[in-house]
Design a protein around this motif. Structure first.
Motif, PDB file in Angstrom:
ATOM      1  N   GLY A 272       0.805  -1.213   0.000  1.00 26.42           N
ATOM      2  CA  GLY A 272       0.000   0.000   0.000  1.00 26.42           C
ATOM      3  C   GLY A 272       0.839   1.263   0.000  1.00 26.42           C
ATOM      4  O   GLY A 272       2.075   1.223   0.016  1.00 26.42           O
ATOM      5  N   LEU A 294      -0.727  -7.579   9.971  1.00 21.16           N
ATOM      6  CA  LEU A 294      -1.434  -7.927   8.739  1.00 21.16           C
ATOM      7  C   LEU A 294      -2.679  -8.747   9.067  1.00 21.16           C
ATOM      8  O   LEU A 294      -2.598  -9.780   9.741  1.00 21.16           O
ATOM      9  N   ASP A 295      -3.803  -8.271   8.597  1.00 22.52           N
ATOM     10  CA  ASP A 295      -5.069  -8.981   8.750  1.00 22.52           C
ATOM     11  C   ASP A 295      -5.346  -9.676   7.420  1.00 22.52           C
ATOM     12  O   ASP A 295      -5.506  -9.015   6.385  1.00 22.52           O
ATOM     13  N   ARG A 297      -7.678 -12.165   5.191  1.00 22.06           N
ATOM     14  CA  ARG A 297      -9.060 -12.668   5.139  1.00 22.06           C
ATOM     15  C   ARG A 297      -9.364 -13.280   3.769  1.00 22.06           C
ATOM     16  O   ARG A 297      -8.600 -13.136   2.814  1.00 22.06           O
ATOM     17  N   GLU A 301     -13.658  -6.656  -0.254  1.00 17.73           N
ATOM     18  CA  GLU A 301     -13.492  -5.303  -0.771  1.00 17.73           C
ATOM     19  C   GLU A 301     -12.241  -4.654  -0.201  1.00 17.73           C
ATOM     20  O   GLU A 301     -11.877  -4.860   0.964  1.00 17.73           O
ATOM     21  N   GLY A 302     -11.567  -3.826  -1.024  1.00 19.95           N
ATOM     22  CA  GLY A 302     -10.410  -3.085  -0.567  1.00 19.95           C
ATOM     23  C   GLY A 302      -9.238  -4.006  -0.282  1.00 19.95           C
ATOM     24  O   GLY A 302      -9.219  -5.173  -0.671  1.00 19.95           O
ATOM     25  N   GLY A 303      -8.235  -3.492   0.412  1.00 20.38           N
ATOM     26  CA  GLY A 303      -7.088  -4.305   0.773  1.00 20.38           C
ATOM     27  C   GLY A 303      -6.196  -4.627  -0.404  1.00 20.38           C
ATOM     28  O   GLY A 303      -6.379  -4.146  -1.530  1.00 20.38           O
ATOM     29  N   THR A 348      -7.292 -11.539   0.812  1.00 23.08           N
ATOM     30  CA  THR A 348      -7.130 -10.084   0.819  1.00 23.08           C
ATOM     31  C   THR A 348      -6.383  -9.697   2.094  1.00 23.08           C
ATOM     32  O   THR A 348      -6.697 -10.203   3.180  1.00 23.08           O
ATOM     33  N   ILE A 349      -5.403  -8.800   1.943  1.00 23.14           N
ATOM     34  CA  ILE A 349      -4.546  -8.406   3.065  1.00 23.14           C
ATOM     35  C   ILE A 349      -4.853  -6.963   3.435  1.00 23.14           C
ATOM     36  O   ILE A 349      -4.886  -6.074   2.579  1.00 23.14           O
ATOM     37  N   TYR A 350      -5.091  -6.740   4.733  1.00 25.78           N
ATOM     38  CA  TYR A 350      -5.309  -5.403   5.261  1.00 25.78           C
ATOM     39  C   TYR A 350      -4.192  -5.095   6.266  1.00 25.78           C
ATOM     40  O   TYR A 350      -3.807  -5.954   7.065  1.00 25.78           O
ATOM     41  N   VAL A 351      -3.679  -3.878   6.211  1.00 32.11           N
ATOM     42  CA  VAL A 351      -2.563  -3.484   7.073  1.00 32.11           C
ATOM     43  C   VAL A 351      -3.071  -2.564   8.178  1.00 32.11           C
ATOM     44  O   VAL A 351      -3.749  -1.567   7.907  1.00 32.11           O
ATOM     45  N   ARG A 352      -2.741  -2.891   9.431  1.00 31.42           N
ATOM     46  CA  ARG A 352      -3.128  -2.037  10.558  1.00 31.42           C
ATOM     47  C   ARG A 352      -2.164  -0.856  10.647  1.00 31.42           C
ATOM     48  O   ARG A 352      -0.950  -1.046  10.739  1.00 31.42           O
TER      49      ARG A 352
END
Length: 366
Positions: A272, A294-295, A297, A301-303, A348-352
């Protein structure tokens, strides 16, 4: 209220905790500059952890405090009084310092009682026995008074070494990798018991370790050393959340690190685009993202899209290795076990945001 005799025997005697201060300590072994201007204070009753990789100077600093070696320059003070330096050298036995070695250093030909009594030879026989018994009972080994070290487990030997170090009621206790010889199952329980005893005795303690989690569990403050210098000192919370450089950040958590450049107040990475406002365009930066930040899931959507290359179940957590677009560098993540459906490949990877750190690459300053 007067305690019963049995109750008092279960407690280790309280000491008068001292402040131990290192002032501009240098240590040379021939051409090797082992300690380079160390200045550090252990406050009365504080547990201070010296943390760092092998060869960073932790044990050398401990040995100077104990009086087992003399520094090349600088001073060691106890409660403001110089005990080493400026043509002053107080011998170890007169420093009110207890030392617990990494290998416990128990005398194999002595019983447990005699091992603990060894450091109490300046007392009368009655006082020696009373203090030794109190220390042994406090670590829960009264049933081994007449046993020899070889019949004890590693955890029990560690407790004997602790009892011996505490029996003379030192103002400062020094512990060199005290849990390194214990297996993983024992380590947590023995460490918790040791911490409780140190709190009860109220002695100032300096604990050497190479394990950041151990330092965070035990230390009121932590001093991180590398190549004979203190890189950063503070509480676990301060160092973890505001590491001074990439070395510090990497010592306290597993990281994914990407090299990038600031342009227009942002920097782009495969995970990102992140803010780097305040840095001039063209500034090279290292972007570090904690693996626990790293979350991961099922596709949503997004990520950032990713693919699971491998996953390793570790009980409470799972380690994932992920492939993401834009880099051949594998991305590692540590997530709670069973949060991600079994057999899933595309994710899908989301960053905190709180687990992203930027460091200028040339100086590695945060």
């Amino acid at each position: 209220m007067v305690q019963s005799q049995d109750s008092s025997l279960q407690r280790t005697g309280v000491t008068f905790a001292a402040e131990l201060a290192f002032e501009d300590i240098h240590l040379h072994y021939g051409d090797v500059h082992t300690l380079k201007g160390i200045s550090l204070v252990a406050k009365p009753g504080e547990i201070l952890c010296l943390l760092g990789p092998s060869g960073s100077g932790k044990t050398s600093l401990l040995r100077l405090a104990a009086g087992l070696e003399e520094q090349s320059s600088g001073r060691v003070r106890m409660n403001g009084r110089v005990i080493a330096g400026d043509n002053v050298f107080t011998p170890p036995e007169k420093r009110s310092v207890g030392l617990m070695f990494q290998d416990f250093a128990l005398f194999p030909h002595m019983t447990i009682l005699d091992n603990v009594r060894f450091g109490l030879r300046s007392m009368s026989a009655a006082d020696t026995n009373r203090e030794a018994l109190a220390a042994i009972r406090r670590v829960g080994l009264e049933h081994h008074l007449n046993s020899y070290p070889h019949v004890l487990s590693g955890g029990e030997q560690q407790r004997v070494a602790l009892a011996r170090a505490l029996a003379p009621r030192p103002s400062v206790i020094l512990m060199d990798e005290p849990f390194s010889g214990l297996d993983t199952r024992l380590k947590d329980s023995v460490r918790a018991e040791t911490l409780a005893i140190l709190r009860e005795t109220r002695a100032t303690a300096i604990v050497v370790t190479h394990d950041a989690e151990e330092a965070m569990r035990m230390g009121d403050r932590i001093a991180l050393l590398d190549h004979g210098e203190i890189i950063q000192a503070g509480t676990a919370h301060e160092i973890y959340h505001a590491p001074r450089n990439l070395f510090v950040a990497g010592f306290f958590s597993e990281l994914n690190v990407f090299s990038s450049t600031c342009r227009g107040g942002v920097t782009e990475t495969p995970l990102g685009t992140f803010d780097c406002a305040g840095r001039p365009d063209g500034t090279p930066v290292s972007v570090a993202v904690r693996t626990v930040g790293l979350d991961v899931r099922a596709p949503g959507e997004g990520g950032i899209p990713g693919r699971v290359v491998s996953r390793r179940f570790l009980g409470v957590t799972e380690n994932l290795v992920l492939a993401v677009p834009g880099t051949d560098q594998p991305v590692r993540a540590r997530i709670r076990a069973d949060e991600l459906p079994a057999g899933i490949r595309d994710v899908t990877i989301y960053v905190r945001p709180g687990d992203i750190m930027l460091f200028e690459s040339d100086a590695e300053n945060a």
